[in-house]
Design a protein around this motif. Sequence first.
Motif, PDB file in Angstrom:
ATOM      1  N   TYR A   7       8.846  -0.559  -2.178  1.00 56.89           N
ATOM      2  CA  TYR A   7       8.709   0.599  -3.066  1.00 56.89           C
ATOM      3  C   TYR A   7       7.365   0.551  -3.782  1.00 56.89           C
ATOM      4  CZ  TYR A   7       9.933   3.475  -7.246  1.00 56.89           C
ATOM      5  OH  TYR A   7       9.959   4.385  -8.274  1.00 56.89           O
ATOM      6  N   THR A  34       2.014   1.539   1.947  1.00 59.49           N
ATOM      7  CA  THR A  34       3.389   1.730   2.420  1.00 59.49           C
ATOM      8  C   THR A  34       3.433   1.945   3.927  1.00 59.49           C
ATOM      9  OG1 THR A  34       3.218   4.059   1.731  1.00 59.49           O
ATOM     10  CG2 THR A  34       4.378   2.561   0.257  1.00 59.49           C
ATOM     11  N   HIS A  37       3.320  -1.449   5.605  1.00 55.12           N
ATOM     12  CA  HIS A  37       4.622  -2.123   5.612  1.00 55.12           C
ATOM     13  C   HIS A  37       5.571  -1.478   6.613  1.00 55.12           C
ATOM     14  CE1 HIS A  37       4.472  -5.188   2.374  1.00 55.12           C
ATOM     15  NE2 HIS A  37       3.400  -4.492   2.041  1.00 55.12           N
ATOM     16  N   LYS A  44      10.122   1.617   3.959  1.00 49.28           N
ATOM     17  CA  LYS A  44       9.201   1.878   2.851  1.00 49.28           C
ATOM     18  C   LYS A  44       9.694   3.065   2.044  1.00 49.28           C
ATOM     19  CE  LYS A  44       6.690   5.713   4.374  1.00 49.28           C
ATOM     20  NZ  LYS A  44       6.341   6.934   3.641  1.00 49.28           N
ATOM     21  N   TYR A  46       7.826   5.613  -0.936  1.00 54.58           N
ATOM     22  CA  TYR A  46       6.592   5.906  -1.654  1.00 54.58           C
ATOM     23  C   TYR A  46       6.818   7.085  -2.584  1.00 54.58           C
ATOM     24  CZ  TYR A  46       1.581   6.723  -2.374  1.00 54.58           C
ATOM     25  OH  TYR A  46       0.334   6.883  -2.928  1.00 54.58           O
TER      26      TYR A  46
END
Length: 520
Positions: A7, A34, A37, A44, A46
């Motif tokens: 996050y 993000t 990842h 993820k 965002y």
Amino acid sequence: MSEKAFYVSTPIYYVTAPPHIGSAYTTVAGDVLTRWHAQRGERKWYLTGTDEHGEKVMRSAQAQGMSPQEWTDKLVEESWKPAWVDVDIDYDDFIRTTEKRHTERVREFWQTLYDSGDVYKGEYEGLYCVGCEEFKLPTEIKVDEDGSKRCTIHGTELEMVSETNYFFRLSKYGDKLLELYESQPDFVAPLSARNEVIAFVKQGLQDLSITRSTFDWGIPVPWDEKHVLYVWIDALLNYVTAAGYGTDPERFEELWPADVHLVGKDILRFHAVIWPAMLMAAGVAVPKQVFAHGWLLVGGEKMSKSKLTAIAPKEITDHFGSDAFRYYFLRTIQFGSDGSFSWEHLSAVYTSELANGLGNLASRIAAMVGKYFDGVLPEPVDHGPAEQALADRLEVAARVADTAMDSLAFHDALAAINDLVGAVNGYVSEQEPWKVAKDPELKARLATILYTSAEVLRAVAVLHHPTMPKAAAKLWTLLGAEDKLGPLTDQRIQTAGTWGQLPAGAVLVKGDSLFPRLAD
């Protein structure tokens, strides 16, 4: 329960005017982080959004002859959301502080703290900056020769404000905050920001005025509706209200605590001091990290909407494209430090690293595979020392880039990938496949040179996908990788550096240039 999502949040931006490249810089950084990842195979989440209460927003709306709600609605839909499309932001949630899902939770949060005794009524008088929405400390005030007092950030004259307000017992949490910084050394980053915050808290904290009563554009205080909540202690709660705090416990458990709050250095204290103290008071876990980046400077000064020195993202993306925008700012500025922008530097980086570097390399390899092997990637049968050196370099570059991303060293990650592209260009220049092609007996050597170059480009497409999603997708198509390896989104950062993944037989298609040469 689903796995914990990675996050990341941006600050929620004041909607007093359209966004500029400073806001886009923060938002692109969070998007790249993000996406990186996600490219690892992680879930993820965002968050970005807009901060729509407070005196500054109210005055901005009045200047436009509109109500604050009408003004914020217009800016969000016509300026802010379109700007994030311009720079290719893949956010998972966009929160507005005027939404009920936020305002109702904010009232509940502060009612709880009021009931627990962490909020009390008192008198406050001090110099206030409407631009910062903040009462200023003596060290944050510039005194002119004529005695007028100005904000050191905005340069605007400060206003003396005297009110009966409600206060949060921030001073109560000084020792707990210092314990937090000690037990979680990475809670505030980079190191310069951490040192600043620790020094500030060690000086002693004053209780914080959390309400205003001289205007009404804000969330009404639940126990005294003649007051509205101070915009910052309303806005900070967006990070939990968007994540399901108070409404969806399962969702909140999947998302909270946030992994990284990205903020500009000018709002560091709100996020690294006031915000964790608020959470401590409510018994909610603090985020894992607050990372403060530097300012974008134009002509040596921080961009300012009020000084009319702001540059809209679209001014850049309309000419250079969104990928170049994303690459340039994260490639050339050390995240955490101030960085200067100029059109000349952007043009130079675009030309040297993107058009003449990666774009030209991809076009050359596709053209030669097309010319010498009818567009079908040949089998490498002559893998020698030069090829092994490049394979080793690829493995290192992928590992270095991945490690750099974990510390938000975007410039180091992109430097490693750019150096890898440079190494392939050097390899092609040394091997001179156009000369090798003239000798039919060297067909195996030619095949190996072109396969080696294409295989590194396969990894470059994966590594650049979080930063330059459009160009990386074009490169993936050019290499014929979709048919052989599957979607680019399914490729993993962790294995990008493993040699030999692009199989012989892939059909290379030379399409439009990844980065066309542009007129000045």
